[in-house]
Design a protein around this motif. Sequence first.
Motif, PDB file in Angstrom:
ATOM      1  N   GLU A 132     -51.420  99.057  69.851  1.00  0.00           N
ATOM      2  CA  GLU A 132     -50.178  99.640  70.353  1.00  0.00           C
ATOM      3  C   GLU A 132     -49.723  99.007  71.665  1.00  0.00           C
ATOM      4  O   GLU A 132     -48.540  98.783  71.872  1.00  0.00           O
ATOM      5  CB  GLU A 132     -50.367 101.142  70.582  1.00  0.00           C
ATOM      6  CG  GLU A 132     -50.203 102.004  69.367  1.00  0.00           C
ATOM      7  CD  GLU A 132     -50.057 103.460  69.737  1.00  0.00           C
ATOM      8  OE1 GLU A 132     -48.947 103.885  70.081  1.00  0.00           O
ATOM      9  OE2 GLU A 132     -51.066 104.182  69.687  1.00  0.00           O
ATOM     10  N   GLU A 177     -49.518 103.978  76.928  1.00  0.00           N
ATOM     11  CA  GLU A 177     -48.581 104.256  75.844  1.00  0.00           C
ATOM     12  C   GLU A 177     -49.315 104.125  74.506  1.00  0.00           C
ATOM     13  O   GLU A 177     -49.306 103.063  73.880  1.00  0.00           O
ATOM     14  CB  GLU A 177     -47.384 103.306  75.906  1.00  0.00           C
ATOM     15  CG  GLU A 177     -46.529 103.492  77.162  1.00  0.00           C
ATOM     16  CD  GLU A 177     -45.292 102.611  77.168  1.00  0.00           C
ATOM     17  OE1 GLU A 177     -45.269 101.629  76.380  1.00  0.00           O
ATOM     18  OE2 GLU A 177     -44.369 102.882  77.947  1.00  0.00           O
ATOM     19  N   ASN A 178     -49.940 105.175  74.101  1.00  0.00           N
ATOM     20  CA  ASN A 178     -50.663 105.195  72.823  1.00  0.00           C
ATOM     21  C   ASN A 178     -50.279 106.431  72.019  1.00  0.00           C
ATOM     22  O   ASN A 178     -51.117 107.105  71.421  1.00  0.00           O
ATOM     23  CB  ASN A 178     -52.172 105.154  73.066  1.00  0.00           C
ATOM     24  CG  ASN A 178     -52.675 106.343  73.868  1.00  0.00           C
ATOM     25  OD1 ASN A 178     -51.896 107.042  74.510  1.00  0.00           O
ATOM     26  ND2 ASN A 178     -53.974 106.584  73.841  1.00  0.00           N
ATOM     27  N   TRP A 209     -48.766 106.751  69.222  1.00  0.00           N
ATOM     28  CA  TRP A 209     -49.023 106.726  67.776  1.00  0.00           C
ATOM     29  C   TRP A 209     -50.480 107.058  67.460  1.00  0.00           C
ATOM     30  O   TRP A 209     -50.758 107.841  66.554  1.00  0.00           O
ATOM     31  CB  TRP A 209     -48.673 105.356  67.192  1.00  0.00           C
ATOM     32  CG  TRP A 209     -48.887 105.312  65.709  1.00  0.00           C
ATOM     33  CD1 TRP A 209     -48.099 105.887  64.748  1.00  0.00           C
ATOM     34  CD2 TRP A 209     -49.982 104.712  65.009  1.00  0.00           C
ATOM     35  NE1 TRP A 209     -48.634 105.662  63.492  1.00  0.00           N
ATOM     36  CE2 TRP A 209     -49.786 104.947  63.622  1.00  0.00           C
ATOM     37  CE3 TRP A 209     -51.102 103.985  65.421  1.00  0.00           C
ATOM     38  CZ2 TRP A 209     -50.667 104.483  62.659  1.00  0.00           C
ATOM     39  CZ3 TRP A 209     -51.984 103.520  64.462  1.00  0.00           C
ATOM     40  CH2 TRP A 209     -51.763 103.773  63.087  1.00  0.00           C
ATOM     41  N   THR A 226     -44.933 105.519  60.129  1.00  0.00           N
ATOM     42  CA  THR A 226     -45.010 105.869  61.558  1.00  0.00           C
ATOM     43  C   THR A 226     -45.494 104.688  62.393  1.00  0.00           C
ATOM     44  O   THR A 226     -45.037 104.493  63.520  1.00  0.00           O
ATOM     45  CB  THR A 226     -45.944 107.073  61.771  1.00  0.00           C
ATOM     46  OG1 THR A 226     -47.262 106.770  61.287  1.00  0.00           O
ATOM     47  CG2 THR A 226     -45.410 108.312  61.061  1.00  0.00           C
ATOM     48  N   LEU A 227     -46.409 103.890  61.841  1.00  0.00           N
ATOM     49  CA  LEU A 227     -46.870 102.702  62.565  1.00  0.00           C
ATOM     50  C   LEU A 227     -45.732 101.701  62.733  1.00  0.00           C
ATOM     51  O   LEU A 227     -45.550 101.120  63.821  1.00  0.00           O
ATOM     52  CB  LEU A 227     -48.039 102.054  61.826  1.00  0.00           C
ATOM     53  CG  LEU A 227     -48.562 100.729  62.412  1.00  0.00           C
ATOM     54  CD1 LEU A 227     -49.003 100.912  63.857  1.00  0.00           C
ATOM     55  CD2 LEU A 227     -49.690 100.174  61.564  1.00  0.00           C
ATOM     56  N   ARG A 242     -43.576 102.836  65.428  1.00  0.00           N
ATOM     57  CA  ARG A 242     -44.162 102.554  66.754  1.00  0.00           C
ATOM     58  C   ARG A 242     -43.917 101.114  67.157  1.00  0.00           C
ATOM     59  O   ARG A 242     -43.548 100.828  68.314  1.00  0.00           O
ATOM     60  CB  ARG A 242     -45.669 102.845  66.726  1.00  0.00           C
ATOM     61  CG  ARG A 242     -46.418 102.399  67.984  1.00  0.00           C
ATOM     62  CD  ARG A 242     -45.943 103.168  69.200  1.00  0.00           C
ATOM     63  NE  ARG A 242     -46.633 102.745  70.417  1.00  0.00           N
ATOM     64  CZ  ARG A 242     -46.228 101.771  71.227  1.00  0.00           C
ATOM     65  NH1 ARG A 242     -45.114 101.093  70.927  1.00  0.00           N
ATOM     66  NH2 ARG A 242     -46.906 101.478  72.315  1.00  0.00           N
ATOM     67  N   ASN A 266     -42.888 103.709  71.870  1.00  0.00           N
ATOM     68  CA  ASN A 266     -43.795 104.828  72.096  1.00  0.00           C
ATOM     69  C   ASN A 266     -43.122 106.183  71.945  1.00  0.00           C
ATOM     70  O   ASN A 266     -43.798 107.184  71.726  1.00  0.00           O
ATOM     71  CB  ASN A 266     -44.399 104.709  73.504  1.00  0.00           C
ATOM     72  CG  ASN A 266     -45.660 105.521  73.678  1.00  0.00           C
ATOM     73  OD1 ASN A 266     -46.625 105.343  72.950  1.00  0.00           O
ATOM     74  ND2 ASN A 266     -45.658 106.424  74.653  1.00  0.00           N
ATOM     75  N   PHE A 269     -42.823 110.541  65.723  1.00  0.00           N
ATOM     76  CA  PHE A 269     -43.807 110.269  64.677  1.00  0.00           C
ATOM     77  C   PHE A 269     -44.014 111.457  63.733  1.00  0.00           C
ATOM     78  O   PHE A 269     -44.155 111.271  62.517  1.00  0.00           O
ATOM     79  CB  PHE A 269     -45.141 109.865  65.310  1.00  0.00           C
ATOM     80  CG  PHE A 269     -45.044 108.649  66.187  1.00  0.00           C
ATOM     81  CD1 PHE A 269     -44.738 107.417  65.644  1.00  0.00           C
ATOM     82  CD2 PHE A 269     -45.240 108.747  67.551  1.00  0.00           C
ATOM     83  CE1 PHE A 269     -44.641 106.294  66.434  1.00  0.00           C
ATOM     84  CE2 PHE A 269     -45.145 107.629  68.360  1.00  0.00           C
ATOM     85  CZ  PHE A 269     -44.836 106.397  67.802  1.00  0.00           C
TER      86      PHE A 269
END
Length: 438
Positions: free
Chosen positions: A48, A117-118, A120, A389-390, A393, A398, A402
């Motif tokens: 990410e 920023e993680n 996801w 969703t990935l 992202r 970010n 999601f």
Amino acid sequence: MKPLFAKDTVRQGISAHSAIGLICCALLYLICVTGTAIVLYEEFQRLEQQGAPEMGGIAPEAVDTAIANVVASEAGKQPTTHLYVHMPTEALPRTTVTTDRQAFHVDAAGAIAVPEENAWAEFLLALHYRLNLPAIWGMTLVGLFGAMIVALAVSGIIAHPRIFRDAFRLRARRNDEVSTLDWHNRLAVWTLPFALAIALTGSMIGLFYISGYSLAATAYDGDTEAALAPVFGAEPAGDDTPAPLPKVAPALEYMAREYPHIRVSYAILHDPGTRGQHLQIVGVHGQRLIFGEYYAFGADGTFRGTAGLSDGTTGQQFAASIYNLHFGNYGGLPVKLAYILFGIALSIVVSTGTFIWLNKQERKGSPRPVIRAGWWGVTIGMPVAIVATLLARLGVGNEAPFVAIFWLVALAAVAMAIVLSRRPGARDADPAVPEFAP
């Protein structure tokens, strides 16, 4: 005797019953799929945010600098009650400082580099942990599903007395229904130890709130901290009087000197900036399942002892081992790959179990074409929704929604499968096949 309900009412009740069963199976399948994916939680964080600074280690003085910089960034705001410093590890070689309201990656000198920023990876973890529901409800529900897997595994063994003798027997060439049953039974046998371990530990983690609150209510007058103290250690008495931030460097130096074989994964400041502040170092023990041991230090760097997770009572060591055993956070990449393979197999077992039930209903003369189509939508749609969703992202960033994306894509897949099954000429169900022995 006149029936209690009209035939149409009974038919609607059966449909509702089947739909509820499908929803339960879908949630169980979702838990298995997301659990398989979340094994790579640290790797996903690196994917990410590829620009975050990485390092093999960080100097103790730089940790103090990082803490001071992050606390200074929150000047004028409500003081944080906890401050966590994630130390560089092999799986996630980054130093990250987290407070009650924000988190930053820092460089090797302790300077703030970028915000963490993680979102996801956190979304995926929350989806597995609590199905994106409030924690107490979601984790309890997931814990109950873990208990359900245990019950399904045990009852499956009892229902199939030849299941171990036929562990390597596959009749894939006979027809699709026989092949489905054989793959279900074979994968269930091959993954049985894994399934039981994952299900039991998942139940314990998921039912933590209920068990913790129940224990506190019955034996500790509602004090949850006191109820957990025998396992994870007690908190010192608090004092909100302002005080300078403590230095973490002396504690890290003490760990390096006195426990050179212990790898520090976290430094935790409790009530920083107050006279009641204290420090905990989480030390990872090699060749152990425990997530770590708590090493307690005073604000002046004085060592106060350990919680006993590594050498305390059997119950303490068992409790400290549940998390790593469930998520595969031990043994490095080979263990993670094994968990992924077993997780995929367990997901297939859950998916094929519903198809087997549908096949049996069809042989009894009660086909469920809509449910069959819906289950195909679930089986394919949920992994597709995770991928969606990935992509969001990577494409949007970010701040992408999601949760909304996942559930909209998953529900759309189910709806599309049902609509396609109702097209003129579409096959509502697989051809019926003769009865066969399991």
